[in-house]
Design a protein around this motif. Structure first.
Motif, PDB file in Angstrom:
ATOM      1  N   GLY A 303       0.791  -1.226   0.000  1.00 53.84           N
ATOM      2  CA  GLY A 303       0.000   0.000   0.000  1.00 53.84           C
ATOM      3  C   GLY A 303       0.822   1.274   0.000  1.00 53.84           C
ATOM      4  O   GLY A 303       0.252   2.369  -0.076  1.00 53.84           O
ATOM      5  N   GLN A 304       2.132   1.158   0.063  1.00 56.05           N
ATOM      6  CA  GLN A 304       3.017   2.325   0.001  1.00 56.05           C
ATOM      7  C   GLN A 304       3.462   2.552  -1.455  1.00 56.05           C
ATOM      8  O   GLN A 304       3.118   1.805  -2.348  1.00 56.05           O
ATOM      9  CB  GLN A 304       4.236   2.115   0.909  1.00 56.05           C
ATOM     10  CG  GLN A 304       3.876   1.800   2.360  1.00 56.05           C
ATOM     11  CD  GLN A 304       3.111   2.910   3.030  1.00 56.05           C
ATOM     12  OE1 GLN A 304       3.560   4.059   3.076  1.00 56.05           O
ATOM     13  NE2 GLN A 304       1.930   2.589   3.549  1.00 56.05           N
ATOM     14  N   ASN A 305       4.242   3.616  -1.682  1.00 54.83           N
ATOM     15  CA  ASN A 305       4.858   3.880  -2.981  1.00 54.83           C
ATOM     16  C   ASN A 305       3.843   4.165  -4.081  1.00 54.83           C
ATOM     17  O   ASN A 305       4.133   4.029  -5.265  1.00 54.83           O
ATOM     18  CB  ASN A 305       5.747   2.685  -3.398  1.00 54.83           C
ATOM     19  CG  ASN A 305       6.643   2.992  -4.579  1.00 54.83           C
ATOM     20  OD1 ASN A 305       7.323   4.007  -4.613  1.00 54.83           O
ATOM     21  ND2 ASN A 305       6.633   2.112  -5.570  1.00 54.83           N
ATOM     22  N   LEU A 306       2.627   4.596  -3.729  1.00 50.28           N
ATOM     23  CA  LEU A 306       1.612   4.903  -4.733  1.00 50.28           C
ATOM     24  C   LEU A 306       2.057   6.074  -5.604  1.00 50.28           C
ATOM     25  O   LEU A 306       2.451   7.125  -5.089  1.00 50.28           O
ATOM     26  CB  LEU A 306       0.290   5.239  -4.041  1.00 50.28           C
ATOM     27  CG  LEU A 306      -0.865   5.701  -4.938  1.00 50.28           C
ATOM     28  CD1 LEU A 306      -1.256   4.608  -5.923  1.00 50.28           C
ATOM     29  CD2 LEU A 306      -2.056   6.113  -4.080  1.00 50.28           C
ATOM     30  N   GLN A 307       1.985   5.896  -6.923  1.00 49.94           N
ATOM     31  CA  GLN A 307       2.367   6.931  -7.878  1.00 49.94           C
ATOM     32  C   GLN A 307       1.267   7.105  -8.919  1.00 49.94           C
ATOM     33  O   GLN A 307       0.550   6.159  -9.237  1.00 49.94           O
ATOM     34  CB  GLN A 307       3.677   6.550  -8.582  1.00 49.94           C
ATOM     35  CG  GLN A 307       4.858   6.423  -7.643  1.00 49.94           C
ATOM     36  CD  GLN A 307       5.992   5.626  -8.258  1.00 49.94           C
ATOM     37  OE1 GLN A 307       6.583   6.025  -9.248  1.00 49.94           O
ATOM     38  NE2 GLN A 307       6.293   4.475  -7.667  1.00 49.94           N
ATOM     39  N   ASP A 308       1.166   8.310  -9.444  1.00 53.65           N
ATOM     40  CA  ASP A 308       0.201   8.587 -10.505  1.00 53.65           C
ATOM     41  C   ASP A 308       0.685   9.806 -11.277  1.00 53.65           C
ATOM     42  O   ASP A 308       1.307  10.698 -10.712  1.00 53.65           O
ATOM     43  CB  ASP A 308      -1.189   8.847  -9.907  1.00 53.65           C
ATOM     44  CG  ASP A 308      -2.262   9.060 -10.973  1.00 53.65           C
ATOM     45  OD1 ASP A 308      -2.110   8.521 -12.083  1.00 53.65           O
ATOM     46  OD2 ASP A 308      -3.258   9.759 -10.681  1.00 53.65           O
ATOM     47  N   HIS A 309       0.388   9.832 -12.557  1.00 50.71           N
ATOM     48  CA  HIS A 309       0.684  11.015 -13.354  1.00 50.71           C
ATOM     49  C   HIS A 309      -0.342  12.104 -13.073  1.00 50.71           C
ATOM     50  O   HIS A 309      -1.539  11.842 -12.975  1.00 50.71           O
ATOM     51  CB  HIS A 309       0.665  10.678 -14.848  1.00 50.71           C
ATOM     52  CG  HIS A 309       1.821   9.853 -15.290  1.00 50.71           C
ATOM     53  ND1 HIS A 309       1.688   8.703 -16.045  1.00 50.71           N
ATOM     54  CD2 HIS A 309       3.157  10.006 -15.090  1.00 50.71           C
ATOM     55  CE1 HIS A 309       2.881   8.192 -16.291  1.00 50.71           C
ATOM     56  NE2 HIS A 309       3.783   8.969 -15.723  1.00 50.71           N
ATOM     57  N   PHE A 310       0.151  13.335 -12.955  1.00 49.53           N
ATOM     58  CA  PHE A 310      -0.697  14.491 -12.681  1.00 49.53           C
ATOM     59  C   PHE A 310      -0.747  15.361 -13.928  1.00 49.53           C
ATOM     60  O   PHE A 310       0.219  15.430 -14.693  1.00 49.53           O
ATOM     61  CB  PHE A 310      -0.111  15.281 -11.506  1.00 49.53           C
ATOM     62  CG  PHE A 310      -0.980  16.405 -11.028  1.00 49.53           C
ATOM     63  CD1 PHE A 310      -2.087  16.148 -10.246  1.00 49.53           C
ATOM     64  CD2 PHE A 310      -0.687  17.716 -11.356  1.00 49.53           C
ATOM     65  CE1 PHE A 310      -2.899  17.176  -9.805  1.00 49.53           C
ATOM     66  CE2 PHE A 310      -1.484  18.760 -10.924  1.00 49.53           C
ATOM     67  CZ  PHE A 310      -2.596  18.492 -10.139  1.00 49.53           C
ATOM     68  N   LEU A 311      -1.893  16.020 -14.161  1.00 46.21           N
ATOM     69  CA  LEU A 311      -2.018  16.849 -15.351  1.00 46.21           C
ATOM     70  C   LEU A 311      -2.720  18.164 -15.052  1.00 46.21           C
ATOM     71  O   LEU A 311      -3.454  18.293 -14.072  1.00 46.21           O
ATOM     72  CB  LEU A 311      -2.763  16.117 -16.470  1.00 46.21           C
ATOM     73  CG  LEU A 311      -4.244  15.753 -16.321  1.00 46.21           C
ATOM     74  CD1 LEU A 311      -5.177  16.942 -16.490  1.00 46.21           C
ATOM     75  CD2 LEU A 311      -4.625  14.690 -17.341  1.00 46.21           C
ATOM     76  N   GLN A 312      -2.487  19.117 -15.945  1.00 44.65           N
ATOM     77  CA  GLN A 312      -3.253  20.357 -16.007  1.00 44.65           C
ATOM     78  C   GLN A 312      -3.756  20.508 -17.439  1.00 44.65           C
ATOM     79  O   GLN A 312      -2.967  20.498 -18.383  1.00 44.65           O
ATOM     80  CB  GLN A 312      -2.412  21.566 -15.619  1.00 44.65           C
ATOM     81  CG  GLN A 312      -3.109  22.902 -15.835  1.00 44.65           C
ATOM     82  CD  GLN A 312      -4.383  23.038 -15.031  1.00 44.65           C
ATOM     83  OE1 GLN A 312      -4.395  22.802 -13.827  1.00 44.65           O
ATOM     84  NE2 GLN A 312      -5.474  23.399 -15.695  1.00 44.65           N
ATOM     85  N   ARG A 313      -5.060  20.629 -17.595  1.00 44.40           N
ATOM     86  CA  ARG A 313      -5.633  20.793 -18.928  1.00 44.40           C
ATOM     87  C   ARG A 313      -5.532  22.248 -19.370  1.00 44.40           C
ATOM     88  O   ARG A 313      -5.982  23.144 -18.662  1.00 44.40           O
ATOM     89  CB  ARG A 313      -7.091  20.330 -18.954  1.00 44.40           C
ATOM     90  CG  ARG A 313      -7.260  18.828 -18.773  1.00 44.40           C
ATOM     91  CD  ARG A 313      -8.695  18.414 -19.041  1.00 44.40           C
ATOM     92  NE  ARG A 313      -8.855  16.968 -18.879  1.00 44.40           N
ATOM     93  CZ  ARG A 313      -9.296  16.383 -17.767  1.00 44.40           C
ATOM     94  NH1 ARG A 313      -9.652  17.137 -16.731  1.00 44.40           N
ATOM     95  NH2 ARG A 313      -9.404  15.083 -17.681  1.00 44.40           N
ATOM     96  N   MET A 314      -4.955  22.463 -20.530  1.00 45.37           N
ATOM     97  CA  MET A 314      -4.926  23.765 -21.173  1.00 45.37           C
ATOM     98  C   MET A 314      -6.118  23.801 -22.120  1.00 45.37           C
ATOM     99  O   MET A 314      -6.104  23.180 -23.191  1.00 45.37           O
ATOM    100  CB  MET A 314      -3.615  23.965 -21.936  1.00 45.37           C
ATOM    101  CG  MET A 314      -2.354  23.694 -21.123  1.00 45.37           C
ATOM    102  SD  MET A 314      -2.080  24.887 -19.798  1.00 45.37           S
ATOM    103  CE  MET A 314      -1.874  26.406 -20.730  1.00 45.37           C
ATOM    104  N   ARG A 315      -7.174  24.501 -21.742  1.00 43.65           N
ATOM    105  CA  ARG A 315      -8.416  24.525 -22.512  1.00 43.65           C
ATOM    106  C   ARG A 315      -8.498  25.817 -23.324  1.00 43.65           C
ATOM    107  O   ARG A 315      -8.220  26.900 -22.803  1.00 43.65           O
ATOM    108  CB  ARG A 315      -9.628  24.395 -21.585  1.00 43.65           C
ATOM    109  CG  ARG A 315      -9.682  23.085 -20.848  1.00 43.65           C
ATOM    110  CD  ARG A 315     -10.734  23.087 -19.740  1.00 43.65           C
ATOM    111  NE  ARG A 315     -12.073  23.367 -20.233  1.00 43.65           N
ATOM    112  CZ  ARG A 315     -12.789  24.429 -19.886  1.00 43.65           C
ATOM    113  NH1 ARG A 315     -12.286  25.350 -19.062  1.00 43.65           N
ATOM    114  NH2 ARG A 315     -14.012  24.606 -20.362  1.00 43.65           N
TER     115      ARG A 315
END
Length: 549
Positions: A303-315
């Motif tokens: 349950g450790q080391n959780l990673q995810d890609h983060f984004l910002q939408r340019m609309r």
């Protein structure tokens, strides 16, 4: 005591089943494993899946159907993070596939492996045998690439991959703008080097989604040695001493006991896998004791080391240029899209989440791309609400290799309770800096002639957000996920890695993990090809294990 926690009275077991290999989860990796093992006629395989089979759902098969699937939540576990301190206290929806084929059956069909260096970093982190050169044969084994032949691409695998068959005027302008900035046109994003711009690669075959549930399992499902058992939720693993012998499952008619003579494979994904391990007594001892779960094996890394890609939408609001926003505004436009797709499997309905892609170095001194930009030929404030009512497109600024780490823990000992997900987005200062610079870089891209000729107004972050502080605060209020959680049962040789480099859970026998949870580090782009590769590699390991049993 909640159902599934602690010993189960035999009177409550509706059925007992026995097999050689029990695969828990029919997602991208689990479907591969079950199909490959069933190629050996002497090996009995059972595949358990919480969701339905949905073999013929047209919205799964049509690439553009991903948006409808997202909005409906039909095949979604409907996970949400806790309130994220780095995102102004917002909770983020984390859709995960609950269907045969898993998230690969409902995602946006972006098919990118990431950088070859990503897998070398896996090996350097302690995942021995998982360098790029060592995993490349398994990437090639699982795919049929319809583009220019190369030593990096497969030609006979079940999953079909191709460049997008349709590029809108906006996507063409995006590519032209990146070239004007000095980027190179990439011949193959899944080749030896991926920096630059080009049309998106998608997992499609003849205009239809190509995913492991369909391409691996559908041909295999009539084999007499393979049982595919949908709509069955794993409650916990079963053990005799330290040997995993099966799983307790809640099926349509009640509890079922599934036993494995040779091996149990847990492929429940980056959220489900650590949850099931902890419910079964494998995890951090103090946390399990807090949940009143007897500790079978102390594994602090679960349950450790959780990673995810983060984004910002340019609309962007744009001039009319055949954006999906325009095409879906009335029934005639929808009819034209449907007719074109029915005629030659082209047009907007043949596209998933993105039409074009750019990998760029944003921070000074970056040795390789640190940001990914995905061009999307529509704008949404939320996928739940559908496209905005004006011509618009957007490109998502996505961080390739985040430093922030999160956790998955139990909310209660009840298997029905959703786990506690803390992504800890933007916790690391480096992530904050890169996202701010990523937005500024996107603005420079949008200012290039080909895009500037189409763009009328930047909607988000918006022209008022100019200083680094203003941009960061906007990102905290508006940024979100690219839907790539991984790493929660990582493989490695150190004490905090719950799984060894052959995917065996440490401290027990007869149990393997094979899904995105074992990734030590998130790949630089999307994770679906890596999950399929893990499935192929696990099947090889299992063939050796079963043969030697």
């Amino acid at each position: 005591m909640p159902e599934g926690v602690g010993p189960q009275p035999e009177a409550r077991i509706a059925a007992v089943h026995t097999t050689d290999v029990l695969v828990l989860g029919a997602g991208s990796a689990g479907s591969v494993i079950a199909a490959r093992l069933s190629e050996q006629a002497a090996t009995q395989v059972a595949l358990i899946e919480a969701g339905p089979a949905a073999w013929n759902d047209p919205w799964i098969r049509i690439p553009a159907g991903f948006a409808r699937l997202y909005a409906s939540g039909r095949y979604d576990w409907r996970f949400h993070t806790e309130a994220e301190p780095g995102l102004a206290g917002r909770s983020i929806h984390w859709p995960r596939g609950k269907v045969v084929g898993g998230s690969g059956a409902v995602n946006g069909l972006v098919f990118l492996r990431g950088s070859p260096r990503d897998y070398d970093r896996w090996a350097q982190s302690g995942a021995r045998g998982w360098s790029h050169d060592e995993v490349l044969p398994f990437f090639r084994r699982m795919e049929t690439w319809t583009g220019e032949p190369s030593a990096e691409r497969g030609t006979e695998g079940p999953i079909h991959a191709a460049e997008a068959r349709h590029t809108s005027p906006g996507a063409q302008a995006f590519i032209a703008a990146a070239l004007e900035m000095g980027h190179q046109r990439v011949r193959d994003f899944n080749g030896a080097w991926h920096e630059g711009v080009g049309p998106m690669q998608m997992n499609v075959r003849r205009g239809f989604r190509s995913h492991s549930g369909d391409m691996y399992l559908r041909p295999a499902r009539r084999r007499p040695n393979l049982r595919i058992m949908p709509e069955r939720v794993v409650r916990r693993l079963l053990f005799e001493g330290r040997r995993c012998i099966g799983a307790l499952v809640r099926g349509p008619m009640g509890f079922e006991r599934w036993e494995a003579r040779r091996q149990v494979v847990l492929s429940a994904g980056a959220i489900g896998t650590p949850q099931i391990l902890m419910l079964s007594g494998i995890g951090e001892g103090a946390h399990l004791q807090e949940m009143s779960i007897p500790v079978l094996v102390e594994q602090r890394g679960v349950g450790q080391n959780l990673q995810d890609h983060f984004l910002q939408r340019m609309r962007y609001r744009v001039r009319p240029c055949a954006t999906v926003n325009e095409l879906v505004r009335g029934p005639l436009g929808k009819l034209r899209m449907a007719a074109r797709y029915a005629f030659d499997r082209r047009g907007p309905m043949s596209i998933g989440a993105a039409e074009a892609n750019l990998f760029a170095r944003v921070l000074p001194g970056a040795e390789e791309p640190d940001m990914q930009y995905l061009f999307v030929n529509f704008t949404v404030t939320s996928y739940d609400q559908g496209p905005d009512p004006w011509p618009g497109f957007m490109f998502s600024a996505c961080q390739c290799r985040p430093d922030s780490r999160g956790t998955v823990t139990l909310r209660s000992p009840d298997p029905n309770a959703k786990p506690v997900i803390r992504a800890n987005y933007l916790e690391a200062p480096h992530d904050q800096r890169l996202m701010v610079e990523g937005v500024k870089y996107a603005r420079r891209l949008a200012a290039q002639g080909p895009l500037a000729a189409l763009i009328e107004e930047e909607l988000t972050p918006g022209p008022k957000e100019q200083t680094d502080e203003q941009i960061l605060e906007h990102i905290r209020r508006d940024g979100g996920t690219v839907y790539h959680p991984c790493g929660t049962a990582r493989m490695g040789e150190d004490a905090l890695a719950p799984v060894d480099s052959r995917l065996r859970v440490k401290g027990v026998e007869g149990l393997m993990v094979a899904d995105a949870s074992v990734m030590p580090l998130v790949p630089s782009s999307n994770i679906q090809p890596a999950a399929l590769m893990i499935g192929e590699r696990a099947a090889d390991f299992l063939r050796a294990e079963v043969k030697g049993a």
